[in-house]
Motif scaffolding. Sequence first.
Motif, short mmCIF file in Angstrom:
data_model
loop_
_atom_site.label_atom_id
_atom_site.label_comp_id
_atom_site.label_asym_id
_atom_site.label_seq_id
_atom_site.Cartn_x
_atom_site.Cartn_y
_atom_site.Cartn_z
N UNK A 345 0.95 -1.34 8.26
CA UNK A 345 0.33 -0.27 9.65
C UNK A 345 2.08 0.41 10.10
N UNK A 346 2.11 -0.07 11.03
CA UNK A 346 2.76 1.00 10.94
C UNK A 346 3.62 1.13 10.53
N UNK A 347 4.11 1.59 9.01
CA UNK A 347 5.33 2.07 9.03
C UNK A 347 4.13 3.38 8.39
N UNK A 348 4.87 5.01 8.69
CA UNK A 348 4.32 6.10 8.43
C UNK A 348 4.65 6.57 7.13
N UNK A 349 3.20 5.82 6.46
CA UNK A 349 2.87 6.60 5.38
C UNK A 349 1.78 5.81 4.64
N UNK A 354 1.06 9.61 -0.38
CA UNK A 354 1.52 10.02 -1.65
C UNK A 354 1.26 10.29 -2.74
N UNK A 355 0.16 10.71 -3.15
CA UNK A 355 -0.88 11.41 -3.47
C UNK A 355 -0.71 12.20 -3.42
N UNK A 357 1.45 13.95 -1.45
CA UNK A 357 2.60 15.01 -2.11
C UNK A 357 3.05 14.98 -3.56
N UNK A 358 3.01 14.04 -4.64
CA UNK A 358 3.43 13.95 -6.08
C UNK A 358 2.66 14.78 -7.05
N UNK A 359 1.35 14.62 -6.47
CA UNK A 359 -0.26 15.24 -7.33
C UNK A 359 -0.41 13.77 -7.75
N UNK A 360 -0.26 13.01 -8.15
CA UNK A 360 -0.22 12.23 -9.25
C UNK A 360 -1.60 10.73 -8.37
N UNK A 361 -2.45 10.66 -9.86
CA UNK A 361 -3.10 9.87 -9.60
C UNK A 361 -3.16 8.98 -9.25
N UNK A 362 -4.52 8.07 -8.28
CA UNK A 362 -3.44 5.97 -7.95
C UNK A 362 -3.31 5.75 -9.22
N UNK A 363 -2.22 4.57 -8.80
CA UNK A 363 -1.88 3.55 -10.00
C UNK A 363 -0.95 2.20 -9.00
N UNK A 364 -0.06 1.84 -9.41
CA UNK A 364 0.83 0.88 -9.48
C UNK A 364 2.11 1.12 -8.97
N UNK A 365 2.13 2.68 -9.26
CA UNK A 365 3.96 3.65 -8.47
C UNK A 365 3.10 3.94 -6.98
N UNK A 366 1.94 3.24 -6.52
CA UNK A 366 2.41 3.91 -4.81
C UNK A 366 2.47 2.94 -4.56
N UNK A 367 2.05 1.35 -4.69
CA UNK A 367 2.81 0.27 -3.83
C UNK A 367 3.77 0.21 -4.19
N UNK A 368 4.68 1.16 -5.52
CA UNK A 368 6.12 0.87 -5.90
C UNK A 368 6.28 1.71 -5.00
N UNK A 369 6.52 3.07 -4.33
CA UNK A 369 7.07 3.38 -3.55
C UNK A 369 6.32 3.33 -2.29
N UNK A 370 5.27 2.72 -1.37
CA UNK A 370 5.53 1.89 -0.53
C UNK A 370 6.44 0.90 0.03
N UNK A 371 6.35 0.04 -1.09
CA UNK A 371 7.58 -0.68 -0.80
C UNK A 371 8.94 -0.68 -1.07
N UNK A 372 9.28 0.39 -1.31
CA UNK A 372 10.31 1.01 -1.71
C UNK A 372 10.78 2.14 0.00
N UNK A 373 9.56 2.51 0.59
CA UNK A 373 9.69 3.46 1.74
C UNK A 373 10.32 2.44 2.85
N UNK A 374 8.96 0.81 2.89
CA UNK A 374 9.07 -0.14 3.60
C UNK A 374 10.94 -0.70 3.24
N UNK A 392 12.78 11.69 1.79
CA UNK A 392 13.80 10.82 1.50
C UNK A 392 13.08 10.13 0.10
N UNK A 393 12.14 10.37 -0.26
CA UNK A 393 11.18 9.68 -1.53
C UNK A 393 11.38 11.03 -2.33
N UNK A 394 11.04 11.87 -1.86
CA UNK A 394 11.90 13.36 -2.95
C UNK A 394 12.81 13.40 -3.09
#
Length: 403
Positions: A345-349, A354-355, A357-374, A392-394
């Motif tokens: 919850x402290x992660x500023x994301x 994500x949706x 910024x990248x204009x993409x629908x919900x999916x497993x990619x969100x969890x992957x990007x959150x973990x990557x940033x974390x 950084x994600x861009x």
Amino acid sequence: MKEAFRQAIPVLNKIESAGYEAYFVGGSVRDFLLDKEIADVDIATSATPEELKSIFSKTLDVGIEHGTVVVLFNGIPYEVTTFRTEAEYLDFRRPSEVHFIRSLEEDLKRRDFTMNAIAMDRHGKFIDPFGGKKAIEERVIRTVGNPDERFTEDALRMMRAVRFFSQLSFEIEKSTYEALSSLAHLLEKIAVERKLAEFEKLLAGRNRMMALKIVGETGLYKYLPQMTAFQRQLCSSANYHAEGLTGEEMWGFLTCLFDIDQASAESFFKSWNLPVKKTRKILSILKWIRYRSDNEWDAYSLYQAGRESSLSAERIHNVLQHTELKRNTDNLMELYNSLPIKQRSELQLTGNDLMNWFGKPPGAWIKADLKKAENAVLKGELKNSNESIREWLMKCNQNLGKN
């Protein structure tokens, strides 16, 4: 005389003024003789419950069928119990009936151990017909009368004997110890909840490791939930120095000592009727003990484990390795406190970020990007700010597209 007794003297005075006897009894008197802190006092009297209710204006009928009335005096509740004898015990735990009597000595005679069968009057004089003071001086746990009779009356007294051994570091007198072995099977008749209450007090005692050895040596373990296969481990427990562990950590230590795997641990705790919340905490500790047995801590594992589970796991790991309990714990907490974030919850994301910024629908990619940033934030590769994470994600996604 300690304050808890002084406050209660007017209660004794009032009972005696009505023509009855009244004394302090039980654990409070024992602890007074041991110079231990006393939280509350128990009072025994020759007055019946109905007579007590006529003496005091404010009473509660708590355990009145067994002679106990709670007297509210100056805003303080006192348990006052009528002298009594007990009829035959039909379930190895409770008497079939109780009889109110006028004799203090007969009342003390029904108690479990001599150190708990001492009374004290309002002047501080002791009434000790069974040598309880001597037992305390000699640091001995001895039943009042025949141990076979006391344990047959109430089989839980066997667990209490070992619990007092753990708490007080008193020796268990020879015939009392022998009765633990010969009558251990009676413990099967006792409800799990009552065994749990005594066992957890045992686990909190300063002499807990030797107490666990006694549980193994006497055969009491056979009648404790899911412990029949662990006599060797219980008898070896005295080789470990786990005296500084908390109650939950002791359960974690025992589970490791017994080599119970993660999948079976929940069933083990359930058999003891441990509360769900407590079970979850212990299971979390166990998960990280097993991690720690093969790995050193790093930022990400500390982050995942959290402060409590990581610290408990390290302490238990030290006990199992026969090293000093606090070894490495200061460094561990220093590393934990230096983490840029302590929970997701402290992660500023967020997923919405994500949706958007990248204009993409919900999916497993969100969890992957959150973990990557974390991971990047925890490793110190990325500042924990929304803008820094976006940039950084861009870049990451651009580089991914080029590949």
